[in-house]
Design an enzyme around this catalytic site. Structure first.
Site, mmCIF file in Angstrom:
data_model
loop_
_atom_site.group_PDB
_atom_site.id
_atom_site.type_symbol
_atom_site.label_atom_id
_atom_site.label_comp_id
_atom_site.label_asym_id
_atom_site.label_seq_id
_atom_site.Cartn_x
_atom_site.Cartn_y
_atom_site.Cartn_z
ATOM 1 N N SER A 44 0.821 -1.209 0.000
ATOM 2 C CA SER A 44 0.000 0.000 0.000
ATOM 3 C C SER A 44 0.856 1.259 0.000
ATOM 4 O O SER A 44 2.054 1.233 0.315
ATOM 5 C CB SER A 44 -0.938 0.031 1.208
ATOM 6 O OG SER A 44 -0.363 0.713 2.298
ATOM 7 N N ILE A 45 0.197 2.371 -0.295
ATOM 8 C CA ILE A 45 0.852 3.673 -0.331
ATOM 9 C C ILE A 45 1.318 4.126 1.045
ATOM 10 O O ILE A 45 2.193 4.985 1.175
ATOM 11 C CB ILE A 45 -0.106 4.716 -0.953
ATOM 12 C CG1 ILE A 45 0.655 5.980 -1.363
ATOM 13 C CG2 ILE A 45 -1.272 5.030 -0.001
ATOM 14 C CD1 ILE A 45 -0.132 6.908 -2.257
ATOM 15 N N LYS A 46 0.754 3.536 2.100
ATOM 16 C CA LYS A 46 1.089 3.968 3.454
ATOM 17 C C LYS A 46 2.515 3.601 3.861
ATOM 18 O O LYS A 46 3.043 4.157 4.829
ATOM 19 C CB LYS A 46 0.091 3.371 4.455
ATOM 20 C CG LYS A 46 -1.331 3.870 4.271
ATOM 21 C CD LYS A 46 -1.468 5.352 4.542
ATOM 22 C CE LYS A 46 -2.922 5.795 4.536
ATOM 23 N NZ LYS A 46 -3.089 7.216 4.870
ATOM 24 N N ASP A 47 3.145 2.699 3.131
ATOM 25 C CA ASP A 47 4.556 2.394 3.413
ATOM 26 C C ASP A 47 5.406 3.664 3.364
ATOM 27 O O ASP A 47 6.336 3.839 4.149
ATOM 28 C CB ASP A 47 5.114 1.409 2.368
ATOM 29 C CG ASP A 47 4.572 0.009 2.510
ATOM 30 O OD1 ASP A 47 3.730 -0.212 3.391
ATOM 31 O OD2 ASP A 47 4.997 -0.858 1.729
#
Length: 328
Positions: A44-47
């Site tokens: 995910s982009i949250k990494d």
């Protein structure tokens, strides 16, 4: 001399692919490009933001050896936090609403995180709300560090420094619209700020699920009563305002419901071979709405925030979709 790779999994975060959709654009004048954030190791982009915030906390002494990472999450920030905590040797405690998919919950536990489930229906500011629960745990836990994704200025800064420049380079500056839904607001705010600095004519469109307060706040600048995140789509929209969100960067908001979001995600898998989550479907729905109205050559870029593998028991399960009256 043999040169063996010396990189860790953290070095694979970001620099995700951007591809053009081959079939789904409803208008021959419009090209839709999607950035595949599922290619990051936490899928995910949250990494991006979690790595950036934790590294800053280590440098500034806010997170020390033996520390405990605590965060409220709809799953993806939690997965990134749990993954990075595992690599760096920190304990990790995560709170989340009960609508979070079982796949997400299991992934966090697989990384060794402790999870606490809170009622999605809990009102903002109430003791049982997942954000307040994380604050309470952090206050009681020695050596704790809360990522604080909703109000941390490092959240949009991470996207200003990474996601925005990547998109600009990949598109060679040829962008007419940037589309991204928001929860913390970090992705849309940081990315849009960078893109608009390069080209102020780029229009930023934010899809927002029905039930979220963002659409009405954007239009009236008043916080509506009764906002709730009880819709099914995960990770976007909100029941409270966040400091990471900059509405001044948004040109328009398109409201979207669960059915339209999930049907778009299912089409994406079956027509484009891209398995992405419900928030990706929300973004894609907005892209299709823009494309249908275009009368000149247009390039739309959007984010696919995470992998559809996190939702196999939900939006890609016909029985679940039928049970919740989401099939068209």
């Amino acid at each position: 001399m043999v040169h063996l790779p010396d990189k860790s999994i953290l070095d694979t975060i970001g620099n995700t692919p951007l591809v053009k959709l081959q079939k789904m654009s409803p208008n021959p004048l419009v090209d839709i490009f999607v950035k595949l954030e599922s290619f990051s190791p936490g899928a995910s982009i949250k990494d991006r933001i979690v790595k950036f915030i934790i590294e800053d906390a280590e440098k500034t002494g806010k997170l020390k050896k033996g520390g405990v990472i605590i965060e409220n999450t709809s799953g993806n920030t939690g997965a990134a936090a749990a993954m990075i905590a595992a690599i760096k040797g920190y304990r990790c405690i995560l709170t989340m609403p009960d609508k979070v998919s079982l796949e997400k919950q299991n992934a966090l536990q697989a990384f060794g995180a402790e999870i606490i489930i809170c009622p999605t229906s809990a009102a903002p500011g109430s003791k049982e709300h997942y954000v307040e629960k994380a604050k309470e745990i952090a206050a009681k836990t020695p050596l704790s560090f809360r990522i604080n994704q909703y109000d941390n200025p490092l959240n949009p800064l991470a996207h200003y420094l990474s996601t925005g420049p990547e998109i600009w380079k990949q598109m060679e500056g040829n962008i007419d619209y940037f589309v991204a839904a928001a929860s913390t607001g970090g992705t849309i705010s940081g990315t849009s700020r960078y893109l608009k600095e390069q080209d102020p004519t780029i229009k930023v469109i934010m899809p927002d699920p029905v039930g979220s307060i963002f659409a009405e706040y954007f239009r009236t600048k008043k916080i509506p009563e009764g906002g709730s995140c009880t819709y099914f789509v995960e990770g976007i929209g909100e029941d409270h305002l966040t400091q990471a969100m900059d509405f001044d960067l948004v040109d328009d908001v398109i409201q979207v419901n669960d059915s339209k979001s999930f049907q778009a995600a299912r089409r994406l898998a079956r027509e484009e071979g891209i398995l992405a989550g419900g928030s990706s479907g929300s973004n894609l729905f907005a892209c299709l709405e823009i494309a249908q109205k275009a009368t000149e050559r247009t390039r739309i870029v959007t984010i696919l925030p995470d992998s559809g593998l996190k939702y196999l028991s939900k939006i890609f399960d016909d029985e679940w979709m039928l049970k919740n009256h989401l099939m068209q």
